[in-house]
Write a protein that holds these residues in place. Structure first.
Motif, PDB file in Angstrom:
ATOM      1  N   GLU A 276       0.830  -1.210   0.000  1.00  0.00           N
ATOM      2  CA  GLU A 276       0.000   0.000   0.000  1.00  0.00           C
ATOM      3  C   GLU A 276       0.860   1.255   0.000  1.00  0.00           C
ATOM      4  OE1 GLU A 276      -3.398   0.644  -0.159  1.00  0.00           O
ATOM      5  OE2 GLU A 276      -3.447  -1.463  -0.762  1.00  0.00           O
ATOM      6  N   ILE A 277       1.923   1.220   0.773  1.00  0.00           N
ATOM      7  CA  ILE A 277       2.831   2.366   0.837  1.00  0.00           C
ATOM      8  C   ILE A 277       3.432   2.637  -0.537  1.00  0.00           C
ATOM      9  CG2 ILE A 277       5.085   3.098   1.734  1.00  0.00           C
ATOM     10  CD1 ILE A 277       4.222   1.724   4.402  1.00  0.00           C
ATOM     11  N   MET A 278       3.830   1.572  -1.220  1.00  0.00           N
ATOM     12  CA  MET A 278       4.485   1.739  -2.517  1.00  0.00           C
ATOM     13  C   MET A 278       3.515   2.211  -3.602  1.00  0.00           C
ATOM     14  SD  MET A 278       7.489   1.374  -1.633  1.00  0.00           S
ATOM     15  CE  MET A 278       8.197   1.640  -3.261  1.00  0.00           C
ATOM     16  N   LYS A 279       2.224   2.073  -3.386  1.00  0.00           N
ATOM     17  CA  LYS A 279       1.223   2.568  -4.340  1.00  0.00           C
ATOM     18  C   LYS A 279       0.860   4.024  -4.090  1.00  0.00           C
ATOM     19  CE  LYS A 279      -1.715  -0.914  -3.631  1.00  0.00           C
ATOM     20  NZ  LYS A 279      -2.953  -1.697  -3.735  1.00  0.00           N
ATOM     21  N   ASN A 280       1.314   4.587  -2.985  1.00  0.00           N
ATOM     22  CA  ASN A 280       0.984   5.959  -2.637  1.00  0.00           C
ATOM     23  C   ASN A 280       1.479   6.885  -3.748  1.00  0.00           C
ATOM     24  OD1 ASN A 280       1.719   8.685  -1.399  1.00  0.00           O
ATOM     25  ND2 ASN A 280       0.489   7.763   0.223  1.00  0.00           N
ATOM     26  N   PRO A 281       0.630   7.769  -4.254  1.00  0.00           N
ATOM     27  CA  PRO A 281       1.029   8.650  -5.353  1.00  0.00           C
ATOM     28  C   PRO A 281       2.295   9.472  -5.068  1.00  0.00           C
ATOM     29  CG  PRO A 281      -1.338   8.768  -5.040  1.00  0.00           C
ATOM     30  CD  PRO A 281      -0.795   7.950  -3.904  1.00  0.00           C
ATOM     31  N   ALA A 282       2.480   9.910  -3.831  1.00  0.00           N
ATOM     32  CA  ALA A 282       3.678  10.691  -3.503  1.00  0.00           C
ATOM     33  C   ALA A 282       4.935   9.837  -3.616  1.00  0.00           C
ATOM     34  CB  ALA A 282       3.559  11.269  -2.090  1.00  0.00           C
ATOM     35  N   VAL A 283       4.841   8.578  -3.227  1.00  0.00           N
ATOM     36  CA  VAL A 283       5.974   7.654  -3.314  1.00  0.00           C
ATOM     37  C   VAL A 283       6.296   7.370  -4.778  1.00  0.00           C
ATOM     38  CG1 VAL A 283       6.759   5.311  -2.770  1.00  0.00           C
ATOM     39  CG2 VAL A 283       5.497   6.626  -1.052  1.00  0.00           C
ATOM     40  N   VAL A 284       5.250   7.126  -5.548  1.00  0.00           N
ATOM     41  CA  VAL A 284       5.426   6.841  -6.980  1.00  0.00           C
ATOM     42  C   VAL A 284       6.043   8.045  -7.685  1.00  0.00           C
ATOM     43  CG1 VAL A 284       4.207   6.329  -9.132  1.00  0.00           C
ATOM     44  CG2 VAL A 284       3.556   5.142  -7.021  1.00  0.00           C
ATOM     45  N   LYS A 285       5.497   9.224  -7.426  1.00  0.00           N
ATOM     46  CA  LYS A 285       5.985  10.442  -8.079  1.00  0.00           C
ATOM     47  C   LYS A 285       7.446  10.709  -7.745  1.00  0.00           C
ATOM     48  CE  LYS A 285       5.049  15.351  -8.633  1.00  0.00           C
ATOM     49  NZ  LYS A 285       4.232  16.487  -8.239  1.00  0.00           N
ATOM     50  N   ALA A 286       7.839  10.466  -6.498  1.00  0.00           N
ATOM     51  CA  ALA A 286       9.226  10.706  -6.085  1.00  0.00           C
ATOM     52  C   ALA A 286      10.175   9.617  -6.583  1.00  0.00           C
ATOM     53  CB  ALA A 286       9.308  10.795  -4.562  1.00  0.00           C
ATOM     54  N   GLY A 287       9.610   8.499  -7.038  1.00  0.00           N
ATOM     55  CA  GLY A 287      10.447   7.405  -7.507  1.00  0.00           C
ATOM     56  C   GLY A 287      11.145   6.665  -6.377  1.00  0.00           C
ATOM     57  N   TYR A 288      10.536   6.693  -5.191  1.00  0.00           N
ATOM     58  CA  TYR A 288      11.133   6.056  -4.025  1.00  0.00           C
ATOM     59  C   TYR A 288      11.057   4.541  -4.114  1.00  0.00           C
ATOM     60  CZ  TYR A 288      11.629  10.214  -1.018  1.00  0.00           C
ATOM     61  OH  TYR A 288      12.008  11.402  -0.458  1.00  0.00           O
ATOM     62  N   GLY A 289      12.104   3.890  -3.638  1.00  0.00           N
ATOM     63  CA  GLY A 289      12.097   2.454  -3.421  1.00  0.00           C
ATOM     64  C   GLY A 289      11.553   2.189  -2.022  1.00  0.00           C
ATOM     65  N   GLU A 290      11.438   0.916  -1.669  1.00  0.00           N
ATOM     66  CA  GLU A 290      10.884   0.559  -0.359  1.00  0.00           C
ATOM     67  C   GLU A 290      11.661   1.187   0.796  1.00  0.00           C
ATOM     68  OE1 GLU A 290      10.358  -3.648   0.151  1.00  0.00           O
ATOM     69  OE2 GLU A 290       8.798  -3.744  -1.381  1.00  0.00           O
ATOM     70  N   ASP A 291      12.981   1.104   0.757  1.00  0.00           N
ATOM     71  CA  ASP A 291      13.788   1.651   1.853  1.00  0.00           C
ATOM     72  C   ASP A 291      13.572   3.146   2.016  1.00  0.00           C
ATOM     73  OD1 ASP A 291      14.877  -0.783   2.607  1.00  0.00           O
ATOM     74  OD2 ASP A 291      16.727  -0.499   1.473  1.00  0.00           O
ATOM     75  N   GLN A 292      13.517   3.868   0.913  1.00  0.00           N
ATOM     76  CA  GLN A 292      13.305   5.316   0.982  1.00  0.00           C
ATOM     77  C   GLN A 292      11.919   5.642   1.521  1.00  0.00           C
ATOM     78  OE1 GLN A 292      14.372   5.790  -3.214  1.00  0.00           O
ATOM     79  NE2 GLN A 292      15.676   7.509  -2.567  1.00  0.00           N
ATOM     80  N   ALA A 293      10.913   4.892   1.108  1.00  0.00           N
ATOM     81  CA  ALA A 293       9.553   5.132   1.579  1.00  0.00           C
ATOM     82  C   ALA A 293       9.443   4.851   3.078  1.00  0.00           C
ATOM     83  CB  ALA A 293       8.559   4.284   0.794  1.00  0.00           C
ATOM     84  N   VAL A 294      10.032   3.751   3.527  1.00  0.00           N
ATOM     85  CA  VAL A 294      10.004   3.421   4.959  1.00  0.00           C
ATOM     86  C   VAL A 294      10.771   4.483   5.734  1.00  0.00           C
ATOM     87  CG1 VAL A 294      10.725   1.748   6.708  1.00  0.00           C
ATOM     88  CG2 VAL A 294       9.655   0.954   4.591  1.00  0.00           C
ATOM     89  N   ASP A 295      11.922   4.908   5.220  1.00  0.00           N
ATOM     90  CA  ASP A 295      12.699   5.967   5.872  1.00  0.00           C
ATOM     91  C   ASP A 295      11.873   7.242   6.006  1.00  0.00           C
ATOM     92  OD1 ASP A 295      15.016   4.455   6.209  1.00  0.00           O
ATOM     93  OD2 ASP A 295      16.006   5.280   4.431  1.00  0.00           O
ATOM     94  N   ALA A 296      11.167   7.615   4.945  1.00  0.00           N
ATOM     95  CA  ALA A 296      10.358   8.839   4.957  1.00  0.00           C
ATOM     96  C   ALA A 296       9.259   8.756   6.006  1.00  0.00           C
ATOM     97  CB  ALA A 296       9.759   9.088   3.573  1.00  0.00           C
TER      98      ALA A 296
END
Length: 112
Positions: free
Chosen positions: A84-104
């Motif tokens: 679900e986190i990886m589908k978040n539009p902000a995560v997708v737009k930023a091009g974040y990987g899992e580690d970056q999204a969890v860090d954020a």
């Protein structure tokens, strides 16, 4: 003199760009928290009967590794959330990987 000014300007620019990236990560973490599962993490975690994530993180009871593990594996009533986190539009737009999204998200909640 010109060299000194150029050096200072370069240092200031690097400092500001680092702050922009930090602010971007915090902003993305906030968007994940507010929008995960369509209703936001706070739907469950901002009520007294469930784990209060900011307090657990700030007190050191929930470190980054445990936090990531719960997001990926789930725990108790907490579903696996990483997809679900990886589908978040902000995560997708930023091009974040899992580690970056969890860090954020961890940073937004008060972690380092």
């Amino acid at each position: 003199m010109k060299k000194t000014l150029a050096t200072l300007a370069g240092i200031a620019l690097l400092s500001l760009s680092g702050q922009v990236f930090a602010d971007e990560a915090t902003d993305i973490g906030k968007k994940i928290y507010e929008r995960a599962f369509g209703r936001g993490c706070g739907t469950c975690h901002d009520i007294a009967s469930n784990p209060q994530l900011p307090a657990l993180i700030k007190s050191g009871q929930l470190d980054r590794a445990k936090f990531e593990n719960v997001l990926k594996e789930g725990k108790g009533g907490m579903p696996k959330a990483i997809a679900e986190i990886m589908k978040n539009p902000a995560v997708v737009k930023a091009g974040y990987g899992e580690d970056q999204a969890v860090d954020a998200l961890y940073k937004y909640l008060g972690g380092n």
